[in-house]
Design a protein around this motif. Structure first.
Motif, mmCIF file in Angstrom:
data_model
loop_
_atom_site.group_PDB
_atom_site.id
_atom_site.type_symbol
_atom_site.label_atom_id
_atom_site.label_comp_id
_atom_site.label_asym_id
_atom_site.label_seq_id
_atom_site.Cartn_x
_atom_site.Cartn_y
_atom_site.Cartn_z
ATOM 1 N N PHE A 138 10.567 3.626 4.402
ATOM 2 C CA PHE A 138 11.575 4.544 4.460
ATOM 3 C C PHE A 138 12.589 4.415 5.644
ATOM 4 N N GLN A 139 11.998 4.392 6.685
ATOM 5 C CA GLN A 139 12.588 4.351 8.008
ATOM 6 C C GLN A 139 13.273 2.806 7.887
ATOM 7 N N SER A 140 12.725 1.888 7.834
ATOM 8 C CA SER A 140 13.163 0.548 7.848
ATOM 9 C C SER A 140 14.295 0.468 6.765
ATOM 10 N N LYS A 183 -4.306 8.398 6.601
ATOM 11 C CA LYS A 183 -3.500 8.449 5.325
ATOM 12 C C LYS A 183 -2.488 7.206 5.304
ATOM 13 N N PHE A 184 -3.226 6.170 5.285
ATOM 14 C CA PHE A 184 -2.287 4.692 5.505
ATOM 15 C C PHE A 184 -1.211 4.668 4.258
ATOM 16 N N SER A 185 -1.539 5.010 3.143
ATOM 17 C CA SER A 185 -0.450 4.913 2.238
ATOM 18 C C SER A 185 0.935 5.643 2.441
ATOM 19 N N GLU A 186 0.581 6.826 3.023
ATOM 20 C CA GLU A 186 1.943 7.908 3.241
ATOM 21 C C GLU A 186 2.404 7.283 4.653
ATOM 22 N N ALA A 187 1.640 6.804 5.633
ATOM 23 C CA ALA A 187 2.061 6.117 6.840
ATOM 24 C C ALA A 187 3.176 5.042 6.721
ATOM 25 N N ILE A 222 0.800 -1.235 0.057
ATOM 26 C CA ILE A 222 0.015 -0.067 0.143
ATOM 27 C C ILE A 222 0.978 1.234 -0.029
ATOM 28 N N ALA A 223 2.184 1.188 0.393
ATOM 29 C CA ALA A 223 3.236 2.383 0.002
ATOM 30 C C ALA A 223 3.253 2.666 -1.291
ATOM 31 N N GLY A 234 2.764 3.772 -7.927
ATOM 32 C CA GLY A 234 4.336 3.701 -7.755
ATOM 33 C C GLY A 234 4.824 4.409 -6.739
ATOM 34 N N PHE A 235 5.917 5.440 -7.167
ATOM 35 C CA PHE A 235 6.597 6.323 -6.000
ATOM 36 C C PHE A 235 5.861 7.650 -5.852
ATOM 37 N N SER A 236 4.984 7.864 -6.356
ATOM 38 C CA SER A 236 4.424 9.177 -5.820
ATOM 39 C C SER A 236 3.937 9.213 -4.724
ATOM 40 N N VAL A 237 3.467 8.219 -3.878
ATOM 41 C CA VAL A 237 3.348 8.302 -2.487
ATOM 42 C C VAL A 237 4.538 8.980 -1.754
ATOM 43 N N PHE A 238 5.781 8.341 -2.054
ATOM 44 C CA PHE A 238 7.079 8.454 -1.380
ATOM 45 C C PHE A 238 7.343 10.194 -1.771
ATOM 46 N N GLN A 239 7.079 10.571 -3.099
ATOM 47 C CA GLN A 239 7.405 11.962 -3.479
ATOM 48 C C GLN A 239 6.586 12.940 -2.683
ATOM 49 N N LYS A 240 5.078 12.505 -2.426
ATOM 50 C CA LYS A 240 4.213 13.317 -1.554
ATOM 51 C C LYS A 240 4.719 13.390 -0.187
ATOM 52 N N VAL A 241 5.311 12.164 0.311
ATOM 53 C CA VAL A 241 5.766 12.227 1.891
ATOM 54 C C VAL A 241 7.219 12.879 1.935
ATOM 55 N N PHE A 242 8.054 13.045 0.969
ATOM 56 C CA PHE A 242 9.302 13.663 0.962
ATOM 57 C C PHE A 242 9.269 15.140 1.017
ATOM 58 N N GLY A 243 8.231 15.715 0.382
ATOM 59 C CA GLY A 243 7.708 17.134 -0.026
ATOM 60 C C GLY A 243 6.928 17.648 1.176
#
Length: 318
Positions: free
Chosen positions: A293-295, A283-287, A55-56, A73-82
């Protein structure tokens, strides 16, 4: 002929290994039965959740489920990093864990060396019990004790300070003082339990080394520095590598137990942010992306620390 002999030897070796395992299983079946529950716990709570990491990479909606949520894809990570909270959480997590590593990691080693020098067994066992006790207290209880001691208006410490004619100190209400109190409370909570491994390692030191050091005129301090510490160095390095892997982690319970509305500068960490996004905001995908990322960063830190340790001549962990 040689090929058939090799195949015969290999089959014999495999048969001996199989028979050896069955023999050990028959001899120690009670121990294997005791392992069932811990192995089930690891399987259910450590390995099965890996399926949820997908779900990430999805725009996950509870109503649609895993299969119905679209792949992004990696759009969730881009949103988190922003997000602004992400940078603050990473900075606070690194700050708190580096301070813990600097102050909390050496204390069990020092405490184990001191306890090893105590010759009175009764006094030593009492001290060990008192030092181990904080480890078994939940952070909710420790947080309550902390506020009872350090509250600016009714805390025992501040009452004594005011009775001495000085102004009260905002141990948990000011950001800088909160940071100092956070680190010191963590040292108090963890240092006793951490001595167990080091005391076990110290018991394995050859007593003849101490006798040789005494013959050479070494006192207790020099024996600790030149005999005990070098002999437990591999244990220290192993635990240091494991602790380096936690630099991007942290304790959610510890932060929440000591947090308050007046000191909020250092309370936004990665575990707290995962809780806010996942549990409070849905916001389960972002969490999940933040937790992944932490792991990954923690794994990379362990591998890097292990590589450096091996380059310096230590055994390493992996």
């Amino acid at each position: 002929m040689k090929k058939s002999e090799r195949m015969t030897n290999q089959s014999r070796t495999n048969r001996e290994k199989k028979n050896g395992f069955l023999r050990y299983l028959q001899r120690d079946w009670q121990l294997y039965v005791l392992m069932i529950l811990p192995m089930l716990f690891i399987l259910v709570f450590k390995f099965l959740p890996y399926s949820g990491l997908s779900i990430a990479f999805k725009d996950y909606k509870v109503a649609k489920g895993y299969s119905g949520s679209p792949w992004v894809g990696f759009s969730v990570f881009q949103k988190v990093f922003g997000k602004r909270d992400f940078g603050q959480a990473v900075g606070n997590t690194l700050l708190l864990n580096i301070l813990d590593l600097v102050f909390s990691f050496p204390m069990p080693v020092i405490l184990a060396l001191i306890l090893n020098e105590i010759k009175n067994r009764y006094f030593k066992s009492v001290m060990q019990t008192l030092l181990y006790l904080p480890h078994f207290l939940s952070w909710v209880i420790i947080g309550g004790i902390g506020y009872s001691l350090f509250s600016i208006s009714s805390g025992v410490v501040n009452v004594l300070i005011q009775n001495a004619g000085h102004s009260p100190i905002p141990f948990l209400q000011d950001n800088t003082w909160w940071l100092i109190s956070y680190v010191l409370i963590g040292v108090w909570q963890s240092m006793g339990w951490g001595t167990i491994i080091y005391l076990a390692a110290i018991t394995g030191v050859n007593s003849e080394l101490y006798e040789a050091a005494r013959v050479d005129g070494a006192g207790r301090l020099k024996q600790c520095l030149h005999v005990t510490l070098p002999c437990i160095r591999s244990t220290i390095v192993t635990l240091l590598i494991m602790n380096l892997g936690k630099l991007m982690g942290g304790s959610f319970e510890r932060i929440y137990a000591l947090a308050n509305a007046k000191a909020t500068e250092f309370t936004t960490t990665i575990p707290v942010l995962v809780y806010r996004w996942g549990i409070e905001s849905g916001k389960f995908s972002e969490a999940t992306a933040l937790g992944l990322f932490q792991s990954v960063i923690g794994l990379l830190l362990v591998v890097l620390a292990d590589y450096i340790a091996k380059r310096l001549g230590e055994d390493g962990l992996i």
